[in-house]
Design a protein around this motif. Structure first.
Motif, PDB file in Angstrom:
ATOM      1  N   ARG A   6       9.004  -2.507   7.555  1.00 23.78           N
ATOM      2  CA  ARG A   6       8.422  -2.543   6.217  1.00 23.78           C
ATOM      3  C   ARG A   6       6.908  -2.675   6.338  1.00 23.78           C
ATOM      4  O   ARG A   6       6.408  -3.556   7.034  1.00 23.78           O
ATOM      5  CB  ARG A   6       9.009  -3.701   5.424  1.00 23.78           C
ATOM      6  N   ILE A   7       6.205  -1.795   5.654  1.00 18.60           N
ATOM      7  CA  ILE A   7       4.757  -1.674   5.776  1.00 18.60           C
ATOM      8  C   ILE A   7       4.075  -2.262   4.534  1.00 18.60           C
ATOM      9  O   ILE A   7       4.419  -1.890   3.409  1.00 18.60           O
ATOM     10  CB  ILE A   7       4.359  -0.182   5.927  1.00 18.60           C
ATOM     11  N   PRO A   8       3.084  -3.142   4.725  1.00 17.43           N
ATOM     12  CA  PRO A   8       2.366  -3.679   3.565  1.00 17.43           C
ATOM     13  C   PRO A   8       1.454  -2.616   2.949  1.00 17.43           C
ATOM     14  O   PRO A   8       1.047  -1.661   3.616  1.00 17.43           O
ATOM     15  CB  PRO A   8       1.554  -4.830   4.154  1.00 17.43           C
ATOM     16  N   THR A   9       1.126  -2.799   1.706  1.00 20.03           N
ATOM     17  CA  THR A   9       0.301  -1.847   0.965  1.00 20.03           C
ATOM     18  C   THR A   9      -0.981  -1.496   1.708  1.00 20.03           C
ATOM     19  O   THR A   9      -1.372  -0.328   1.776  1.00 20.03           O
ATOM     20  CB  THR A   9      -0.039  -2.413  -0.431  1.00 20.03           C
ATOM     21  N   ILE A  10      -1.626  -2.471   2.297  1.00 23.14           N
ATOM     22  CA  ILE A  10      -2.916  -2.250   2.951  1.00 23.14           C
ATOM     23  C   ILE A  10      -2.828  -1.308   4.161  1.00 23.14           C
ATOM     24  O   ILE A  10      -3.818  -0.707   4.551  1.00 23.14           O
ATOM     25  CB  ILE A  10      -3.556  -3.602   3.349  1.00 23.14           C
ATOM     26  N   LEU A  11      -1.645  -1.131   4.727  1.00 24.71           N
ATOM     27  CA  LEU A  11      -1.481  -0.247   5.890  1.00 24.71           C
ATOM     28  C   LEU A  11      -0.783   1.069   5.560  1.00 24.71           C
ATOM     29  O   LEU A  11      -0.589   1.909   6.434  1.00 24.71           O
ATOM     30  CB  LEU A  11      -0.707  -0.968   6.996  1.00 24.71           C
ATOM     31  N   ARG A  12      -0.427   1.265   4.319  1.00 22.34           N
ATOM     32  CA  ARG A  12       0.325   2.465   3.955  1.00 22.34           C
ATOM     33  C   ARG A  12      -0.492   3.746   4.059  1.00 22.34           C
ATOM     34  O   ARG A  12       0.074   4.831   4.124  1.00 22.34           O
ATOM     35  CB  ARG A  12       0.922   2.318   2.562  1.00 22.34           C
ATOM     36  N   ASN A  13      -1.805   3.627   4.100  1.00 30.21           N
ATOM     37  CA  ASN A  13      -2.625   4.821   4.317  1.00 30.21           C
ATOM     38  C   ASN A  13      -2.348   5.418   5.700  1.00 30.21           C
ATOM     39  O   ASN A  13      -2.558   6.607   5.919  1.00 30.21           O
ATOM     40  CB  ASN A  13      -4.113   4.509   4.166  1.00 30.21           C
ATOM     41  N   LEU A  14      -1.851   4.599   6.624  1.00 33.04           N
ATOM     42  CA  LEU A  14      -1.523   5.072   7.970  1.00 33.04           C
ATOM     43  C   LEU A  14      -0.124   5.671   8.060  1.00 33.04           C
ATOM     44  O   LEU A  14       0.207   6.337   9.040  1.00 33.04           O
ATOM     45  CB  LEU A  14      -1.655   3.924   8.977  1.00 33.04           C
ATOM     46  N   THR A  15       0.700   5.424   7.052  1.00 30.34           N
ATOM     47  CA  THR A  15       2.077   5.925   7.055  1.00 30.34           C
ATOM     48  C   THR A  15       2.307   6.966   5.968  1.00 30.34           C
ATOM     49  O   THR A  15       3.454   7.202   5.574  1.00 30.34           O
ATOM     50  CB  THR A  15       3.086   4.766   6.881  1.00 30.34           C
ATOM     51  N   GLY A  16       1.228   7.549   5.467  1.00 30.27           N
ATOM     52  CA  GLY A  16       1.369   8.556   4.410  1.00 30.27           C
ATOM     53  C   GLY A  16       1.900   7.980   3.123  1.00 30.27           C
ATOM     54  O   GLY A  16       2.530   8.674   2.337  1.00 30.27           O
ATOM     55  N   GLY A  17       1.672   6.684   2.905  1.00 26.78           N
ATOM     56  CA  GLY A  17       2.120   6.025   1.685  1.00 26.78           C
ATOM     57  C   GLY A  17       3.514   5.438   1.759  1.00 26.78           C
ATOM     58  O   GLY A  17       3.971   4.802   0.807  1.00 26.78           O
ATOM     59  N   ALA A  18       4.193   5.624   2.881  1.00 27.12           N
ATOM     60  CA  ALA A  18       5.570   5.132   3.009  1.00 27.12           C
ATOM     61  C   ALA A  18       5.616   3.603   3.020  1.00 27.12           C
ATOM     62  O   ALA A  18       4.839   2.960   3.717  1.00 27.12           O
ATOM     63  CB  ALA A  18       6.211   5.669   4.279  1.00 27.12           C
TER      64      ALA A  18
END
Length: 90
Positions: A6-18
């Motif tokens: 599970r990815i926090p909002t602050i890192l979702r730019n690295l997961t394409g928003g996932a």
């Protein structure tokens, strides 16, 4: 099966928003390396030369990995890893 991360909002730019991604590995370190192969820069935001970054909390199935073995914590298919930025303030 794979390991759900599970990815926090602050890192979702690295997961394409996932909000969550799947990975594989036998340890948390291997999992982060696997994720970084598809989401460039993610591992660097979580780990430095001393281990897990101070202001990042990582939980394996709701257990804080700092008390389980840090990056050497064993993970397996079906596990859930949650990454949370540490929150401070007053």
């Amino acid at each position: 099966m794979a390991i759900e991360v599970r990815i926090p909002t602050i890192l979702r730019n690295l997961t394409g928003g996932a909000k969550s991604v799947e990975g594989k590995g036998g340890t948390l370190d291997e999992l982060f390396t696997d994720l970084d192969s598809r989401h460039d820069g993610l591992r660097g935001r979580l780990v430095d030369d001393k281990g897990l970054r101070k202001f990042v909390n990582v939980y394996l199935n709701d257990e804080d990995v700092r008390f389980l073995g840090g990056l050497d914590t064993e993970v397996s298919d079906g596990d859930s890893v949650t990454i949370l930025p540490a929150v401070a303030g007053g």
